[in-house]
Design an enzyme around this catalytic site. Structure first.
Site, PDB file in Angstrom:
ATOM      1  N   LYS A  65      34.095  76.495  52.271  1.00 45.30           N
ATOM      2  CA  LYS A  65      33.702  76.140  50.907  1.00 45.30           C
ATOM      3  C   LYS A  65      32.732  77.133  50.307  1.00 45.30           C
ATOM      4  CE  LYS A  65      34.784  71.248  50.989  1.00 45.30           C
ATOM      5  NZ  LYS A  65      34.266  69.889  51.085  1.00 45.30           N
ATOM      6  N   LYS A  68      43.243  67.551  47.304  1.00 46.42           N
ATOM      7  CA  LYS A  68      43.209  67.243  45.865  1.00 46.42           C
ATOM      8  C   LYS A  68      42.842  68.474  45.048  1.00 46.42           C
ATOM      9  CE  LYS A  68      39.062  64.733  47.075  1.00 46.42           C
ATOM     10  NZ  LYS A  68      38.712  63.364  47.383  1.00 46.42           N
ATOM     11  N   LYS A 119      46.459  72.139  54.651  1.00 41.21           N
ATOM     12  CA  LYS A 119      46.139  70.722  54.504  1.00 41.21           C
ATOM     13  C   LYS A 119      46.461  70.248  53.087  1.00 41.21           C
ATOM     14  CE  LYS A 119      41.867  69.454  54.089  1.00 41.21           C
ATOM     15  NZ  LYS A 119      40.416  69.234  54.272  1.00 41.21           N
TER      16      LYS A 119
HETATM   17  P1  TYM Z   1      36.649  63.420  51.999  1.00 40.64           P
HETATM   18  O1  TYM Z   1      36.145  62.685  50.823  1.00 40.64           O
HETATM   19  O2  TYM Z   1      36.989  64.858  51.848  1.00 40.64           O
HETATM   20  O3  TYM Z   1      37.919  62.706  52.579  1.00 40.64           O
HETATM   21  C1  TYM Z   1      37.908  61.307  52.851  1.00 40.64           C
HETATM   22  C2  TYM Z   1      38.710  61.017  54.111  1.00 40.64           C
HETATM   23  O4  TYM Z   1      40.054  61.457  53.949  1.00 40.64           O
HETATM   24  C3  TYM Z   1      40.427  62.270  55.053  1.00 40.64           C
HETATM   25  N1  TYM Z   1      41.393  63.282  54.600  1.00 40.64           N
HETATM   26  C4  TYM Z   1      42.561  63.524  55.207  1.00 40.64           C
HETATM   27  N2  TYM Z   1      43.142  62.958  56.281  1.00 40.64           N
HETATM   28  C5  TYM Z   1      44.352  63.434  56.646  1.00 40.64           C
HETATM   29  N3  TYM Z   1      45.007  64.418  55.989  1.00 40.64           N
HETATM   30  C6  TYM Z   1      44.464  65.012  54.902  1.00 40.64           C
HETATM   31  N4  TYM Z   1      45.126  65.969  54.260  1.00 40.64           N
HETATM   32  C7  TYM Z   1      43.186  64.557  54.469  1.00 40.64           C
HETATM   33  N5  TYM Z   1      42.365  64.898  53.438  1.00 40.64           N
HETATM   34  C8  TYM Z   1      41.278  64.113  53.540  1.00 40.64           C
HETATM   35  C9  TYM Z   1      39.129  62.894  55.518  1.00 40.64           C
HETATM   36  O5  TYM Z   1      39.224  63.351  56.856  1.00 40.64           O
HETATM   37  C10 TYM Z   1      38.175  61.751  55.355  1.00 40.64           C
HETATM   38  O6  TYM Z   1      38.229  60.878  56.473  1.00 40.64           O
HETATM   39  N6  TYM Z   1      32.502  64.363  54.628  1.00 40.64           N
HETATM   40  C11 TYM Z   1      33.478  63.339  54.300  1.00 40.64           C
HETATM   41  C12 TYM Z   1      32.877  62.126  53.641  1.00 40.64           C
HETATM   42  C13 TYM Z   1      31.763  61.489  54.382  1.00 40.64           C
HETATM   43  C14 TYM Z   1      31.866  60.724  55.567  1.00 40.64           C
HETATM   44  C15 TYM Z   1      30.557  60.294  55.853  1.00 40.64           C
HETATM   45  C16 TYM Z   1      32.932  60.392  56.396  1.00 40.64           C
HETATM   46  C17 TYM Z   1      30.447  61.497  54.016  1.00 40.64           C
HETATM   47  N7  TYM Z   1      29.732  60.772  54.899  1.00 40.64           N
HETATM   48  C18 TYM Z   1      30.275  59.518  56.986  1.00 40.64           C
HETATM   49  C19 TYM Z   1      32.651  59.612  57.513  1.00 40.64           C
HETATM   50  C20 TYM Z   1      31.354  59.195  57.801  1.00 40.64           C
HETATM   51  C21 TYM Z   1      34.492  63.928  53.342  1.00 40.64           C
HETATM   52  O7  TYM Z   1      34.232  64.888  52.648  1.00 40.64           O
HETATM   53  O8  TYM Z   1      35.647  63.243  53.222  1.00 40.64           O
END
Ligand code: TYM
Length: 326
Positions: free
Chosen positions: A114, A200, A197
């Protein structure tokens, strides 16, 4: 009782990756009733890449909340709230900023991706992001964290932070959290390039299925997804080296709550033209009701606020889980 915690950023738009890799599994864990389930809309994480306009952030948060409701998160069974509503997240994050080492943070692949070549211009918040994530989890002493595969390294860091805190203070205060990265779709790939991957942020909408897509759009994107000319193999192992083919089989398996091998047992020998019809059917069947419900809630933000709190912020502080259960 074991406690599940996970979060999703209200950064605008939910994809099939978020659904299969996270939300759908959150609902399964909620309904299993074996864990307390706590889910969070991590709005403070959503401003690390770029500061969002408050109105936009609020809209995104409502949309994410609608997604949670439409996917099946039930306020009677789970806690769902806004990260910024509970100031202890940032308070503990500060302490973790003092526990985590610069070197640990600098090795995070998401930071490297990023921040790109111009790390000097990235925000300090983007660098410290995983320490806030560790605080999200550990403040509730969560034991299990369901996420997609892309969060694995952040969860390893969470374990390192907990272990160092416990070691430095000589107490077994924070649990060493278990990542829960299970099922056929922990990494849903881009529909036009199975080596990337699904995201969005990809400029091309054809590369992803959005949870707000209409039935027609879902079917069209699957029909146009990249594949190869070979028929589906008999063994899941033979999908190795066929990333586009494997992705579609994995998506099917996750939607059908089965395994890639079971999908192949049913469809081995079929050409993708044929398999895509079956995949589009099940995808529309499972996803269109979610997009319909999200569209309905979009026209009724008051219902979202009634279900999970007020002012598009959810979960008042007094209903948050006890941060120190013992
Ligand atoms: P975020 O908001 O990017 O994504 C949310 C969840 O969706 C999953 N995900 C995917 N899983 C499978 N295939 C994909 N292409 C895909 N794209 C997204 C992510 O793995 C995630 O589980 N850092 C985290 C948010 C967060 C968090 C936390 C998660 C903040 N605090 C504490 C767990 C525990 C994030 O950016 O997810």
């Amino acid at each position: 009782t074991p406690r599940v915690f996970s979060g999703i950023q209200p950064s605008g738009g939910l994809t099939l990756g978020n659904y299969l890799g996270a939300m759908k599994r959150f609902v399964t864990m909620q309904d299993a009733g074996t864990h307390e389930t706590v889910y969070c809309m991590v709005d403070l994480h959503a401003i690390t890449a770029k500061l969002l306009d408050p109105a936009e952030l609020r809209d995104n948060t409502r949309e994410l909340c609608a997604g949670f409701i439409a996917a099946g998160i039930d306020p009677e069974k789970s806690i769902l709230f806004n990260q910024s509503q509970v100031p202890e997240h940032t308070q503990l994050a500060w302490i973790f900023n003092c526990v985590a080492r610069m070197g640990w943070m600098g090795r995070m692949t998401q930071w490297k991706d990023k921040a790109g070549k111009n790390a000097e211009a990235a925000s300090l918040g983007l660098f410290a992001y995983p320490a806030l994530m560790a605080a999200d989890i550990l403040i509730y002493h969560a034991t299990h964290v369901p996420v997609g595969d892309d969060q694995k390294q952040h969860l390893e860091l969470t374990r390192d932070i907990a272990a160092k805190f416990n070691h430095d203070y000589g107490v077994a205060f924070f649990p060493i959290t278990e990542p829960v990265i299970e099922g056929a779709a922990t990494r849903v790939m881009n529909l036009q390039d199975g080596t990337k991957k699904m995201s969005k942020s990809d400029p091309s909408d054809k590369t992803r299925i959005n949870l707000t897509d209409s039935a027609d759009a879902i079917a069209r994107k699957i029909r146009k997804a990249k594949t190869d000319p070979d028929p589906l193999p008999e063994a899941a192992a033979d999908l190795e080296g066929r990333p586009d083919a494997r992705n579609l089989v994995n998506i099917y398996a996750a939607l059908a709550d089965t395994t890639p091998q079971q999908v192949l047992d049913q469809h081995a020998g079929a050409l993708f033209g044929h398999f895509k019809v079956a995949l589009a059917d099940i995808a529309v069947d499972k996803l269109a009701p979610i997009s319909t419900e999200m569209a309905r809630l979009k026209n009724d933000p008051a219902e979202i606020d009634r279900t999970f709190g007020s002012r598009g912020r959810t979960r008042p502080r007094d209903r948050r889980p006890d941060p120190e259960p013992d």
